[in-house]
Motif scaffolding. Sequence first.
Motif, short mmCIF file in Angstrom:
data_model
loop_
_atom_site.label_atom_id
_atom_site.label_comp_id
_atom_site.label_asym_id
_atom_site.label_seq_id
_atom_site.Cartn_x
_atom_site.Cartn_y
_atom_site.Cartn_z
N ASN A 109 15.96 7.67 7.40
CA ASN A 109 15.03 6.87 8.00
C ASN A 109 14.30 7.58 9.14
O ASN A 109 15.00 8.19 10.05
N PHE A 110 13.21 7.94 9.06
CA PHE A 110 12.27 8.77 9.61
C PHE A 110 11.40 8.34 10.80
O PHE A 110 10.39 7.64 10.51
N ASN A 111 12.03 8.00 11.89
CA ASN A 111 11.46 7.00 12.88
C ASN A 111 10.48 7.81 13.67
O ASN A 111 9.82 7.25 14.65
N SER A 112 10.45 9.08 13.80
CA SER A 112 9.51 10.14 14.53
C SER A 112 8.81 10.79 13.47
O SER A 112 9.09 11.38 12.35
N SER A 113 7.41 11.09 13.94
CA SER A 113 6.49 11.84 13.02
C SER A 113 6.71 13.18 13.29
O SER A 113 7.13 13.86 14.13
N GLY A 114 6.60 14.12 12.34
CA GLY A 114 6.86 15.59 12.35
C GLY A 114 7.76 16.28 11.59
O GLY A 114 8.12 17.50 11.81
N TYR A 115 8.87 15.47 11.48
CA TYR A 115 10.11 16.13 10.79
C TYR A 115 9.72 17.05 9.48
O TYR A 115 8.87 16.53 8.90
N THR A 116 10.35 18.15 9.44
CA THR A 116 10.28 18.84 8.05
C THR A 116 11.55 19.04 7.27
O THR A 116 12.48 19.40 8.41
N ILE A 126 19.18 19.36 -3.01
CA ILE A 126 18.87 17.98 -3.29
C ILE A 126 19.24 17.02 -2.30
O ILE A 126 20.42 17.12 -1.75
N LEU A 127 18.35 16.12 -1.88
CA LEU A 127 18.86 15.01 -1.11
C LEU A 127 19.01 13.72 -1.94
O LEU A 127 17.96 13.48 -2.42
N ALA A 128 19.91 13.26 -2.10
CA ALA A 128 20.35 12.01 -2.95
C ALA A 128 20.48 10.91 -1.79
O ALA A 128 21.24 10.85 -1.08
N PHE A 129 19.77 9.67 -2.37
CA PHE A 129 19.78 8.41 -1.40
C PHE A 129 19.55 7.11 -2.18
O PHE A 129 18.83 7.36 -3.20
N ASN A 130 19.75 6.06 -1.37
CA ASN A 130 19.20 4.93 -2.08
C ASN A 130 17.84 4.55 -1.77
O ASN A 130 16.87 4.25 -2.51
N ALA A 131 17.43 4.71 -0.39
CA ALA A 131 16.11 4.64 0.09
C ALA A 131 15.59 5.65 1.03
O ALA A 131 16.52 5.96 1.91
N LEU A 132 14.41 6.18 1.14
CA LEU A 132 14.11 6.99 2.29
C LEU A 132 12.85 6.20 2.86
O LEU A 132 11.69 5.94 1.99
N THR A 133 12.78 6.06 4.15
CA THR A 133 11.69 5.29 4.83
C THR A 133 11.03 6.21 5.94
O THR A 133 11.94 6.76 6.82
N ILE A 134 9.85 6.23 5.87
CA ILE A 134 8.91 6.95 6.81
C ILE A 134 8.36 6.00 7.62
O ILE A 134 7.70 4.99 7.04
N GLY A 135 8.44 6.10 8.96
CA GLY A 135 7.96 4.93 9.97
C GLY A 135 6.43 4.97 9.68
O GLY A 135 5.65 5.83 9.48
N SER A 160 9.38 5.12 0.76
CA SER A 160 8.25 4.37 1.38
C SER A 160 7.80 4.51 2.83
O SER A 160 8.64 5.23 3.64
N GLY A 161 6.72 3.86 3.00
CA GLY A 161 6.13 4.17 4.58
C GLY A 161 5.52 5.42 4.82
O GLY A 161 5.54 6.37 3.98
N GLY A 162 4.68 5.53 5.52
CA GLY A 162 4.19 6.68 6.15
C GLY A 162 3.48 7.80 5.07
O GLY A 162 3.09 7.21 4.19
N ILE A 187 7.79 5.36 -5.63
CA ILE A 187 7.19 6.17 -4.39
C ILE A 187 6.01 5.24 -3.76
O ILE A 187 4.61 5.26 -4.64
N SER A 188 5.78 4.64 -2.74
CA SER A 188 4.79 3.92 -2.12
C SER A 188 4.12 4.82 -0.95
O SER A 188 3.06 4.18 -0.40
N SER A 189 4.78 5.74 -0.61
CA SER A 189 4.30 6.44 0.45
C SER A 189 2.80 7.23 0.27
O SER A 189 2.80 7.45 -1.07
#
Length: 210
Positions: A109-116, A126-135, A160-162, A187-189
């Motif tokens: 969950n990326f709650n701040s903008s600008g992470y890399t 590889i990053l494995a996850f159930n969901a990745l959400t961008i604020g 999703s998001g952002g 992918i809806s971002s």
Amino acid sequence: MRKPSSIAWLLAAARLIGSNPLPRTALIASAALAATLLPQESKAVTIYWDPTAGLGNGVGGTGTWGTTFSAVDTGSASLATAGTTDDVIFKSTAGVVTFTGTQTVGTLNFNSSGYTLQTSSTTAAILAFNALTIGTGNTLNIGDSTTANRTIGLNGNTISGGTLNFNGAQTGSAIFRVNFTTANEVISSAITLNSTGTGGVVTVCWSSRV
């Protein structure tokens, strides 16, 4: 095969105690000991990206994925690694998160903008996850200014998001590749491309995307 829970074991022990002629105290003690020795199901917890340990010093920033997670969003004196079912939150000051190998978590969950997100390895990270959400209104950058070959896999059910921004700076015949290899990954971002390299290639691949 699903393992019986501790509660199921305790219920079975209770039935045994009720029908067994042995002293109840001995049976109860044995059942309690057995319950403590049973494997416990892992539970998801919320943790915060925090590459700098320190009680109350805040979270966020730049670092290499490892023992870099705090249990509280104000910063912990002792940091921990991320569990495979954990919900990971990236907030406060955005920074560069470098990882290698395969890292598995529950959600990102990326709650701040600008992470890399970037890798320092020439082999796939590889990053494995159930969901990745961008604020909402936030941007998550994938890749950096490295000019050599780099491959990052984002393997999850939903993103999703952002905005997902792919950074490419490869030169010559070098390739920066982003892979989405989970079948039917949604992918809806929004997706943007920021390639600054000369002669290099930025490639986005997926096995099945909705």
